[in-house]
Design a protein around this motif. Structure first.
Motif, PDB file in Angstrom:
ATOM      1  N   GLY A   1      31.864  17.734  68.798  1.00 43.15           N
ATOM      2  CA  GLY A   1      30.517  18.050  68.352  1.00 43.15           C
ATOM      3  C   GLY A   1      30.442  19.197  67.371  1.00 43.15           C
ATOM      4  O   GLY A   1      29.671  19.156  66.410  1.00 43.15           O
ATOM      5  N   TRP A   2      31.260  20.255  67.549  1.00 41.09           N
ATOM      6  CA  TRP A   2      31.156  21.406  66.666  1.00 41.09           C
ATOM      7  C   TRP A   2      31.565  21.076  65.242  1.00 41.09           C
ATOM      8  O   TRP A   2      31.033  21.632  64.286  1.00 41.09           O
ATOM      9  CB  TRP A   2      31.993  22.569  67.207  1.00 41.09           C
ATOM     10  N   LYS A   3      32.517  20.130  65.061  1.00 37.80           N
ATOM     11  CA  LYS A   3      32.924  19.752  63.703  1.00 37.80           C
ATOM     12  C   LYS A   3      31.808  18.991  62.992  1.00 37.80           C
ATOM     13  O   LYS A   3      31.590  19.138  61.793  1.00 37.80           O
ATOM     14  CB  LYS A   3      34.205  18.921  63.744  1.00 37.80           C
ATOM     15  N   ILE A   4      31.101  18.147  63.753  1.00 36.29           N
ATOM     16  CA  ILE A   4      29.975  17.424  63.172  1.00 36.29           C
ATOM     17  C   ILE A   4      28.898  18.409  62.750  1.00 36.29           C
ATOM     18  O   ILE A   4      28.350  18.340  61.645  1.00 36.29           O
ATOM     19  CB  ILE A   4      29.412  16.404  64.181  1.00 36.29           C
ATOM     20  N   LEU A   5      28.578  19.376  63.629  1.00 42.80           N
ATOM     21  CA  LEU A   5      27.565  20.366  63.306  1.00 42.80           C
ATOM     22  C   LEU A   5      27.978  21.208  62.106  1.00 42.80           C
ATOM     23  O   LEU A   5      27.163  21.509  61.230  1.00 42.80           O
ATOM     24  CB  LEU A   5      27.314  21.265  64.522  1.00 42.80           C
ATOM     25  N   ALA A   6      29.251  21.576  62.053  1.00 47.73           N
ATOM     26  CA  ALA A   6      29.731  22.415  60.962  1.00 47.73           C
ATOM     27  C   ALA A   6      29.570  21.721  59.618  1.00 47.73           C
ATOM     28  O   ALA A   6      29.352  22.371  58.592  1.00 47.73           O
ATOM     29  CB  ALA A   6      31.190  22.797  61.186  1.00 47.73           C
ATOM     30  N   ALA A   7      29.652  20.395  59.615  1.00 54.20           N
ATOM     31  CA  ALA A   7      29.510  19.651  58.364  1.00 54.20           C
ATOM     32  C   ALA A   7      28.110  19.789  57.782  1.00 54.20           C
ATOM     33  O   ALA A   7      27.909  19.616  56.588  1.00 54.20           O
ATOM     34  CB  ALA A   7      29.831  18.175  58.593  1.00 54.20           C
ATOM     35  N   PHE A   8      27.137  20.123  58.633  1.00 59.07           N
ATOM     36  CA  PHE A   8      25.768  20.291  58.161  1.00 59.07           C
ATOM     37  C   PHE A   8      25.479  21.730  57.744  1.00 59.07           C
ATOM     38  O   PHE A   8      24.360  22.077  57.417  1.00 59.07           O
ATOM     39  CB  PHE A   8      24.776  19.864  59.251  1.00 59.07           C
TER      40      PHE A   8
ATOM     41  N   TRP B   1      28.557  11.223  57.261  1.00 58.92           N
ATOM     42  CA  TRP B   1      29.064  10.625  58.497  1.00 58.92           C
ATOM     43  C   TRP B   1      30.487  10.099  58.270  1.00 58.92           C
ATOM     44  O   TRP B   1      31.363  10.259  59.105  1.00 58.92           O
ATOM     45  CB  TRP B   1      28.122   9.513  58.934  1.00 58.92           C
ATOM     46  N   GLN B   2      30.696   9.478  57.113  1.00 63.37           N
ATOM     47  CA  GLN B   2      32.016   8.938  56.804  1.00 63.37           C
ATOM     48  C   GLN B   2      33.070  10.048  56.801  1.00 63.37           C
ATOM     49  O   GLN B   2      34.198   9.859  57.268  1.00 63.37           O
ATOM     50  CB  GLN B   2      31.984   8.240  55.443  1.00 63.37           C
ATOM     51  N   GLU B   3      32.698  11.226  56.310  1.00 69.84           N
ATOM     52  CA  GLU B   3      33.645  12.330  56.229  1.00 69.84           C
ATOM     53  C   GLU B   3      34.040  12.863  57.597  1.00 69.84           C
ATOM     54  O   GLU B   3      35.168  13.317  57.799  1.00 69.84           O
ATOM     55  CB  GLU B   3      33.047  13.458  55.388  1.00 69.84           C
ATOM     56  N   VAL B   4      33.102  12.830  58.555  1.00 71.87           N
ATOM     57  CA  VAL B   4      33.390  13.420  59.868  1.00 71.87           C
ATOM     58  C   VAL B   4      33.602  12.362  60.945  1.00 71.87           C
ATOM     59  O   VAL B   4      33.707  12.684  62.123  1.00 71.87           O
ATOM     60  CB  VAL B   4      32.249  14.375  60.301  1.00 71.87           C
ATOM     61  N   GLU B   5      33.705  11.097  60.530  1.00 69.86           N
ATOM     62  CA  GLU B   5      33.753   9.999  61.492  1.00 69.86           C
ATOM     63  C   GLU B   5      34.897  10.148  62.493  1.00 69.86           C
ATOM     64  O   GLU B   5      34.737   9.855  63.681  1.00 69.86           O
ATOM     65  CB  GLU B   5      33.902   8.677  60.747  1.00 69.86           C
ATOM     66  N   GLN B   6      36.026  10.623  62.048  1.00 68.80           N
ATOM     67  CA  GLN B   6      37.166  10.746  62.936  1.00 68.80           C
ATOM     68  C   GLN B   6      36.983  11.851  63.977  1.00 68.80           C
ATOM     69  O   GLN B   6      37.717  11.913  64.957  1.00 68.80           O
ATOM     70  CB  GLN B   6      38.447  11.013  62.133  1.00 68.80           C
TER      71      GLN B   6
END
Length: 263
Positions: A197-204, A187-192
């Motif tokens: 939404g797609w960037k958060i999903l991509a992190a997973f 979460w810390q990495e994608v907080e900004q």
């Protein structure tokens, strides 16, 4: 099937300030957003009371950069004096502040986290969330678009689309064990990019991203898959109350919340 209610849940109430001035705070002439009046009192008071009044909640930890502001304001001074409330210093990011708090070791699990602008938080929402989240390492409260728009068609939210509908966050999170630290670190990495939404999903991972884009994943199955990736139990709590995703973020939100409170 839900798990039995835990005896004591630690509640974390986020009451920090963003690096840039908040428009609601500026318009109200207060130093930080949680002190903005909503329904005749600072917005932080209502979620704080809801947490303290719930039988599953033990202590309430208020995470903020400026605890002195709440102690100095006559309308919120009760928080500084309450025996089950403590203030902790927050940083510039939610995830980094939460990680620092967890690494301190004196915030017992399970943890329920919510925000000071969750003015409509009430007993029914907490009942459902605690009951359905118990037993999970991580749980997130969400509201499906049809649930919200059936009662409040004028409300605007940020939505993520999956095969089982369009979903918006309800600003209630569950951390059931120290296994949750892996998710908080991500979460810390994608907080900004929390609004992208797609960037958060991509992190997973690519499957999560493609699954959402191609609508081959439901949100529930996506949450379960994310949990397995990190070796933990991750769960969606689909909130029954449409008010669960209405927070005091914009002037029109405040107007809607005050109309709901009057009813």
């Amino acid at each position: 099937m839900t798990s039995p209610l835990p005896a004591a849940v630690t509640a974390i109430l986020l009451a920090g300030a963003r690096p840039i001035p908040d428009p609601l705070a500026q318009a109200a002439g207060v130093a930080v957003k949680p002190l903005v009046p909503v329904g005749g009192e600072p917005m932080i008071n209502r979620p704080a009371r809801a947490l303290l009044d719930h039988p599953a909640i033990g202590q309430v930890v208020i995470l903020t950069q400026r605890a002195d502001l709440f102690a100095a304001d006559p309308a919120t001074a009760w928080l500084a004096d309450h025996p089950r409330v403590r203030f902790e210093k927050g940083g510039q990011g939610i995830a980094s502040s939460l990680l620092a708090l967890l690494e301190g070791g004196d915030v017992p699990f399970p943890i329920l986290m919510t925000t000071a602008d969750h003015v409509l938080l009430d007993r029914a929402m907490l009942d459902q969330f605690v009951a359905e989240a118990s037993g999970a390492d991580v749980a997130v409260a969400m509201v499906e678009r049809a649930t919200l728009l059936a009662r409040y068609p004028q409300s605007r939210r940020t939505w993520l689309k999956f095969r089982d509908g369009w979903w918006s966050g309800a600003n209630i999170f569950w951390f059931g064990s120290d296994k949750a630290g892996a998710i908080v670190s991500l979460w810390q990495e994608v907080e900004q990019d929390r609004k992208k939404g797609w960037k958060i999903l991509a992190a997973f991972g690519p499957f999560a991203l493609l699954g959402a884009l191609l609508r081959i994943l439901t949100l529930r199955s996506g949450m379960a898959r994310i949990g397995r990736k990190f070796g933990l139990v991750a769960r969606l709590v689909a909130m029954d109350s449409p008010e669960a995703c209405i927070d005091a973020d914009k002037p029109e939100d405040v107007m809607l919340i005050e109309a709901i409170l009057q009813r």
